[in-house]
Scaffold this motif. Sequence first.
Motif, PDB file in Angstrom:
ATOM      1  N   LYS A  31     -46.550 -14.171  20.974  1.00  0.00           N
ATOM      2  CA  LYS A  31     -45.360 -13.997  20.139  1.00  0.00           C
ATOM      3  C   LYS A  31     -44.804 -12.592  20.298  1.00  0.00           C
ATOM      4  N   LYS A  32     -43.502 -12.512  20.148  1.00  0.00           N
ATOM      5  CA  LYS A  32     -42.842 -11.213  20.195  1.00  0.00           C
ATOM      6  C   LYS A  32     -41.799 -11.157  19.093  1.00  0.00           C
ATOM      7  N   GLU A  33     -41.697 -10.005  18.456  1.00  0.00           N
ATOM      8  CA  GLU A  33     -40.739  -9.840  17.359  1.00  0.00           C
ATOM      9  C   GLU A  33     -39.511  -9.069  17.841  1.00  0.00           C
ATOM     10  N   TYR A  34     -38.359  -9.528  17.391  1.00  0.00           N
ATOM     11  CA  TYR A  34     -37.084  -8.861  17.695  1.00  0.00           C
ATOM     12  C   TYR A  34     -36.376  -8.561  16.382  1.00  0.00           C
ATOM     13  N   VAL A  35     -35.835  -7.377  16.288  1.00  0.00           N
ATOM     14  CA  VAL A  35     -35.062  -7.013  15.096  1.00  0.00           C
ATOM     15  C   VAL A  35     -33.839  -7.917  15.002  1.00  0.00           C
ATOM     16  N   ALA A  36     -33.604  -8.452  13.818  1.00  0.00           N
ATOM     17  CA  ALA A  36     -32.479  -9.378  13.618  1.00  0.00           C
ATOM     18  C   ALA A  36     -31.658  -8.941  12.412  1.00  0.00           C
ATOM     19  N   LYS A 205     -28.853 -12.884  14.101  1.00  0.00           N
ATOM     20  CA  LYS A 205     -28.656 -12.558  15.516  1.00  0.00           C
ATOM     21  C   LYS A 205     -29.508 -11.359  15.892  1.00  0.00           C
ATOM     22  N   SER A 206     -29.932 -11.335  17.137  1.00  0.00           N
ATOM     23  CA  SER A 206     -30.744 -10.245  17.664  1.00  0.00           C
ATOM     24  C   SER A 206     -30.171  -9.767  18.980  1.00  0.00           C
ATOM     25  N   PHE A 207     -30.457  -8.519  19.296  1.00  0.00           N
ATOM     26  CA  PHE A 207     -30.113  -7.972  20.609  1.00  0.00           C
ATOM     27  C   PHE A 207     -31.375  -8.015  21.456  1.00  0.00           C
ATOM     28  N   VAL A 208     -31.323  -8.747  22.556  1.00  0.00           N
ATOM     29  CA  VAL A 208     -32.500  -8.976  23.404  1.00  0.00           C
ATOM     30  C   VAL A 208     -32.296  -8.287  24.749  1.00  0.00           C
ATOM     31  N   LYS A 209     -33.316  -7.533  25.176  1.00  0.00           N
ATOM     32  CA  LYS A 209     -33.244  -6.830  26.452  1.00  0.00           C
ATOM     33  C   LYS A 209     -33.173  -7.828  27.611  1.00  0.00           C
ATOM     34  N   GLU A 210     -32.551  -7.395  28.704  1.00  0.00           N
ATOM     35  CA  GLU A 210     -32.298  -8.292  29.835  1.00  0.00           C
ATOM     36  C   GLU A 210     -33.581  -8.862  30.440  1.00  0.00           C
ATOM     37  N   ILE A 224     -37.868 -16.692  11.325  1.00  0.00           N
ATOM     38  CA  ILE A 224     -37.144 -15.506  10.875  1.00  0.00           C
ATOM     39  C   ILE A 224     -37.853 -14.966   9.639  1.00  0.00           C
ATOM     40  N   LYS A 225     -38.376 -13.736   9.749  1.00  0.00           N
ATOM     41  CA  LYS A 225     -39.032 -13.091   8.611  1.00  0.00           C
ATOM     42  C   LYS A 225     -38.043 -12.141   7.942  1.00  0.00           C
ATOM     43  N   VAL A 226     -37.919 -12.256   6.614  1.00  0.00           N
ATOM     44  CA  VAL A 226     -37.011 -11.400   5.844  1.00  0.00           C
ATOM     45  C   VAL A 226     -37.860 -10.566   4.889  1.00  0.00           C
ATOM     46  N   PRO A 227     -38.169  -9.321   5.242  1.00  0.00           N
ATOM     47  CA  PRO A 227     -39.053  -8.493   4.420  1.00  0.00           C
ATOM     48  C   PRO A 227     -38.547  -8.253   3.004  1.00  0.00           C
ATOM     49  N   ALA A 228     -37.229  -8.187   2.815  1.00  0.00           N
ATOM     50  CA  ALA A 228     -36.675  -7.869   1.494  1.00  0.00           C
ATOM     51  C   ALA A 228     -37.097  -8.876   0.436  1.00  0.00           C
ATOM     52  N   ILE A 229     -37.245 -10.136   0.832  1.00  0.00           N
ATOM     53  CA  ILE A 229     -37.649 -11.174  -0.121  1.00  0.00           C
ATOM     54  C   ILE A 229     -39.030 -11.741   0.221  1.00  0.00           C
ATOM     55  N   ASN A 230     -39.673 -11.128   1.252  1.00  0.00           N
ATOM     56  CA  ASN A 230     -41.021 -11.508   1.658  1.00  0.00           C
ATOM     57  C   ASN A 230     -41.137 -13.008   1.924  1.00  0.00           C
ATOM     58  N   LYS A 231     -40.208 -13.530   2.716  1.00  0.00           N
ATOM     59  CA  LYS A 231     -40.211 -14.955   3.041  1.00  0.00           C
ATOM     60  C   LYS A 231     -40.001 -15.166   4.542  1.00  0.00           C
ATOM     61  N   TYR A 268     -31.954  -7.243   6.510  1.00  0.00           N
ATOM     62  CA  TYR A 268     -32.752  -6.943   7.698  1.00  0.00           C
ATOM     63  C   TYR A 268     -33.762  -8.065   7.903  1.00  0.00           C
ATOM     64  N   ALA A 269     -33.983  -8.450   9.145  1.00  0.00           N
ATOM     65  CA  ALA A 269     -34.923  -9.535   9.434  1.00  0.00           C
ATOM     66  C   ALA A 269     -35.605  -9.288  10.776  1.00  0.00           C
ATOM     67  N   LYS A 270     -36.614 -10.104  11.044  1.00  0.00           N
ATOM     68  CA  LYS A 270     -37.298 -10.086  12.337  1.00  0.00           C
ATOM     69  C   LYS A 270     -37.396 -11.518  12.853  1.00  0.00           C
ATOM     70  N   ALA A 271     -37.023 -11.703  14.098  1.00  0.00           N
ATOM     71  CA  ALA A 271     -37.131 -13.015  14.732  1.00  0.00           C
ATOM     72  C   ALA A 271     -38.428 -13.054  15.522  1.00  0.00           C
ATOM     73  N   VAL A 272     -39.315 -13.984  15.151  1.00  0.00           N
ATOM     74  CA  VAL A 272     -40.610 -14.126  15.822  1.00  0.00           C
ATOM     75  C   VAL A 272     -40.494 -15.291  16.801  1.00  0.00           C
ATOM     76  N   VAL A 273     -40.694 -14.989  18.092  1.00  0.00           N
ATOM     77  CA  VAL A 273     -40.463 -15.972  19.147  1.00  0.00           C
ATOM     78  C   VAL A 273     -41.735 -16.152  19.974  1.00  0.00           C
ATOM     79  N   ASN A 274     -42.082 -17.419  20.260  1.00  0.00           N
ATOM     80  CA  ASN A 274     -43.179 -17.710  21.190  1.00  0.00           C
ATOM     81  C   ASN A 274     -42.640 -17.585  22.617  1.00  0.00           C
ATOM     82  N   ILE A 275     -43.065 -16.539  23.315  1.00  0.00           N
ATOM     83  CA  ILE A 275     -42.493 -16.291  24.646  1.00  0.00           C
ATOM     84  C   ILE A 275     -43.332 -16.885  25.776  1.00  0.00           C
ATOM     85  N   SER A 276     -44.625 -17.168  25.491  1.00  0.00           N
ATOM     86  CA  SER A 276     -45.467 -17.785  26.521  1.00  0.00           C
ATOM     87  C   SER A 276     -46.786 -18.241  25.900  1.00  0.00           C
ATOM     88  N   LYS A 277     -47.644 -18.892  26.722  1.00  0.00           N
ATOM     89  CA  LYS A 277     -48.987 -19.290  26.306  1.00  0.00           C
ATOM     90  C   LYS A 277     -49.995 -18.642  27.246  1.00  0.00           C
TER      91      LYS A 277
END
Length: 345
Positions: A31-36, A205-210, A224-231, A268-277
Amino acid sequence: MIKKLSILSVAIASLFAFETATAVKKEINIKKEYVANIYSPSQVMVATRVMGYIKKMNVEEGDIVKKGEELFVVDPSDIYSMLNQARGAVIQAQSGVLMAEMSYADAKKDYERFKNLYSHGAVSKRDFEKMKLMMDIRKKQVDMAKGMLKRAKAGLDMAKNQLKYAKVTSPIDGVVTMKMKKVAEMALPGYPVLVLSDIHNLKAKSFVKEEDIEKFKVGMPVIIKVPAINKKFNAKVSAIIPSADPLTHSYIVKFTFNNAKGILPGMYAKAVVNISKTEAVLVPFSALTSRSGIVGVFVDNNGVAKFVPVKQISQDKDFIAVKGLKAGAKVILYPTADLVDGQRL
């Protein structure tokens, strides 16, 4: 006595014995997290339809508003003046219609009288035609007066609408994301005073490197993790903008929520994505420690503590996927700060 001391020593040793767990090998999701950023694709620029100073402002940035709720009021003093002028114009136009109709009625009577006289040869044809022309002129004057009355009434209706437009209400259920004017400042038609965002249609939405963009596919699930409401919220990739920012070489990836209840635009949020196994060795989180700034675990090597440096790959609930450790190793849980490499257990 010696036997009792021996038993007591064993009891004390067992009391302070370290708890261990076996490292296991397992296929895990990397998994990898991206600022959203949470945003609303449906934004409304709220402006006034009349010019005037803002007399009253009922909302602040961040306020949640309902459709039809009063947002702000423009000072209606100039509108009242316009309304009084419009009412005066209607009264004047009504008087004009009355005068024109009276003149037409007199001209029509004169025409009927001259028509009778002309039929008996009492007046000349020229005098009769002059009287008919006068009646037609009076009739046109009535039509003109009625037209002026119609325009005056339209002006009055417009002035009444302007008074109604002095109170500006919300066109949607939303949240105030921007306030551009304050009380006593001039509001101009067409220039936004407030910006509202629709809270029933939120996205992230997130900005993802090339170098990572090829890992994203439309429709793939994300968290999508939202720290402000811890959900955490289930979402999916809804769009990948195929044009990169030339300065940051980043692409915009948009996410659609399954249910966005409780989220607000701008959070503010974080997008958690499964990028590989990958296959990795898992150890409990409580086994991790550090010595001299190096992260690792202590392994029970035939009763001797051995410090093994590891590299963290990913987290899977209460377990950490690591590199540098073999499956089957017995790792020590909750190692104390004074435990050192080579210490007998």
